[in-house]
Design a protein around this motif. Structure first.
Motif, short mmCIF file in Angstrom:
data_model
loop_
_atom_site.label_atom_id
_atom_site.label_comp_id
_atom_site.label_asym_id
_atom_site.label_seq_id
_atom_site.Cartn_x
_atom_site.Cartn_y
_atom_site.Cartn_z
N ASN A 141 -10.89 -40.58 -91.38
CA ASN A 141 -12.10 -41.40 -91.31
C ASN A 141 -11.95 -42.75 -92.00
O ASN A 141 -12.85 -43.56 -91.97
CB ASN A 141 -13.28 -40.66 -91.94
N HIS A 142 -10.84 -42.94 -92.67
CA HIS A 142 -10.59 -44.17 -93.44
C HIS A 142 -11.70 -44.46 -94.43
O HIS A 142 -12.22 -45.56 -94.54
CB HIS A 142 -10.39 -45.37 -92.51
N GLN A 143 -12.12 -43.43 -95.15
CA GLN A 143 -13.13 -43.58 -96.17
C GLN A 143 -12.45 -43.72 -97.53
O GLN A 143 -11.53 -42.98 -97.84
CB GLN A 143 -14.05 -42.37 -96.20
N TYR A 144 -12.91 -44.65 -98.31
CA TYR A 144 -12.41 -44.84 -99.66
C TYR A 144 -13.42 -44.27 -100.64
O TYR A 144 -14.61 -44.58 -100.55
CB TYR A 144 -12.19 -46.33 -99.96
N ILE A 145 -12.94 -43.44 -101.54
CA ILE A 145 -13.81 -42.85 -102.55
C ILE A 145 -13.24 -43.21 -103.91
O ILE A 145 -12.08 -42.92 -104.20
CB ILE A 145 -13.86 -41.31 -102.42
N ARG A 146 -14.04 -43.88 -104.71
CA ARG A 146 -13.58 -44.19 -106.07
C ARG A 146 -13.52 -42.91 -106.88
O ARG A 146 -14.44 -42.09 -106.84
CB ARG A 146 -14.53 -45.18 -106.75
N CYS A 147 -12.43 -42.72 -107.61
CA CYS A 147 -12.25 -41.51 -108.42
C CYS A 147 -13.36 -41.31 -109.43
O CYS A 147 -13.77 -40.17 -109.69
CB CYS A 147 -10.89 -41.54 -109.12
N VAL A 148 -13.88 -42.38 -109.99
CA VAL A 148 -14.94 -42.26 -110.99
C VAL A 148 -16.25 -41.77 -110.38
O VAL A 148 -17.13 -41.32 -111.09
CB VAL A 148 -15.17 -43.58 -111.76
N ASP A 149 -16.37 -41.86 -109.04
CA ASP A 149 -17.59 -41.43 -108.36
C ASP A 149 -17.55 -39.96 -107.94
O ASP A 149 -18.54 -39.42 -107.47
CB ASP A 149 -17.85 -42.30 -107.13
N ILE A 150 -16.42 -39.31 -108.07
CA ILE A 150 -16.28 -37.93 -107.63
C ILE A 150 -16.81 -36.99 -108.71
O ILE A 150 -16.43 -37.07 -109.87
CB ILE A 150 -14.80 -37.60 -107.31
N TYR A 151 -17.70 -36.10 -108.28
CA TYR A 151 -18.25 -35.10 -109.19
C TYR A 151 -17.56 -33.76 -109.06
O TYR A 151 -17.46 -33.00 -110.01
CB TYR A 151 -19.76 -34.90 -108.92
N TYR A 152 -17.10 -33.46 -107.86
CA TYR A 152 -16.62 -32.12 -107.61
C TYR A 152 -15.62 -32.15 -106.46
O TYR A 152 -15.83 -32.81 -105.45
CB TYR A 152 -17.84 -31.26 -107.23
N ILE A 153 -14.53 -31.39 -106.59
CA ILE A 153 -13.54 -31.23 -105.52
C ILE A 153 -13.31 -29.74 -105.33
O ILE A 153 -13.04 -29.01 -106.28
CB ILE A 153 -12.20 -31.91 -105.85
N GLN A 154 -13.42 -29.30 -104.09
CA GLN A 154 -13.18 -27.90 -103.78
C GLN A 154 -12.10 -27.82 -102.71
O GLN A 154 -12.14 -28.55 -101.71
CB GLN A 154 -14.46 -27.24 -103.25
N SER A 155 -11.16 -26.95 -102.93
CA SER A 155 -10.08 -26.76 -101.97
C SER A 155 -10.15 -25.34 -101.44
O SER A 155 -10.18 -24.37 -102.21
CB SER A 155 -8.74 -27.01 -102.66
N HIS A 156 -10.17 -25.20 -100.12
CA HIS A 156 -10.17 -23.88 -99.48
C HIS A 156 -9.20 -23.93 -98.32
O HIS A 156 -9.40 -24.66 -97.36
CB HIS A 156 -11.57 -23.52 -99.01
N ARG A 157 -8.10 -23.20 -98.47
CA ARG A 157 -6.99 -23.21 -97.53
C ARG A 157 -6.47 -24.63 -97.40
O ARG A 157 -6.01 -25.21 -98.36
CB ARG A 157 -7.40 -22.58 -96.20
N ASN A 158 -6.53 -25.24 -96.28
CA ASN A 158 -6.00 -26.60 -96.11
C ASN A 158 -7.10 -27.65 -96.04
O ASN A 158 -6.89 -28.76 -95.56
CB ASN A 158 -5.15 -26.70 -94.85
N VAL A 159 -8.29 -27.33 -96.52
CA VAL A 159 -9.41 -28.25 -96.45
C VAL A 159 -9.91 -28.56 -97.86
O VAL A 159 -10.18 -27.66 -98.64
CB VAL A 159 -10.56 -27.66 -95.60
N CYS A 160 -10.05 -29.83 -98.16
CA CYS A 160 -10.62 -30.28 -99.44
C CYS A 160 -12.01 -30.83 -99.17
O CYS A 160 -12.22 -31.59 -98.23
CB CYS A 160 -9.76 -31.36 -100.08
#
Length: 152
Positions: free
Chosen positions: A129-148
């Motif tokens: 999607n060519h989306q840029y996400i600033r690391c400081v804006d991330i609250y939560y990351i979940q990984s399930h199989r090959n999907v984040c």
């Protein structure tokens, strides 16, 4: 933060030191002024060095060449604007004209602010999607199989 001012004009050195002290960015900085004996200076531990190019006892450009710490930001100060071209051999961070030092100091602060903001940017990139996400804006990351999944 440690700042050095190297200038044989004691009056201007005091003006510049006061200007640095009153700026919000440098408010907690240790400021050391050198008005003489420039050849014997140890300039290793300074984050910023304000160096007059035309010193009576030495060359400001030659002093700057002796600075071995590549993290030190060298800011030349001079009453002669034409000397800016002589500074390109050195890792020059900024040039302040003595006649316009108030205006140039404001521009220096803007440059520092911009450079610091740029150095603190970190992005994650989603290739599809060519989306840029600033690391400081991330609250939560979940990984399930090959999907984040990112919550931001």
């Amino acid at each position: 933060m440690k700042i050095g001012i190297i200038d044989d004009d004691a009056s201007f050195s005091t003006q510049l030191k006061n200007k640095i002290k009153t700026s919000l960015y440098f408010e907690d900085a240790e400021i050391v002024v050198f008005n003489e004996k420039f050849e014997t200076l140890d300039l290793m531990d300074y984050e910023y060095l304000f160096i007059d190019i035309m010193l009576l006892q030495a060359s400001g450009i030659e002093l700057a060449k002796k600075v071995k710490n590549k993290q030190t930001k060298i800011i030349f100060v001079s009453a002669n604007e034409a000397l800016v071209y002589d500074c390109f051999d050195i890792h020059l961070y900024f040039f302040i004209r003595k006649a316009f030092y108030e205006e140039d100091f404001k521009r220096l602060l803007l440059k520092i602010e911009k450079d610091e903001a740029e150095s603190n940017k970190q992005y994650l990139l989603d290739e599809k999607n060519h989306q840029y996400i600033r690391c400081v804006d991330i609250y939560y990351i979940q990984s399930h199989r090959n999907v984040c999944t990112f919550l931001y």
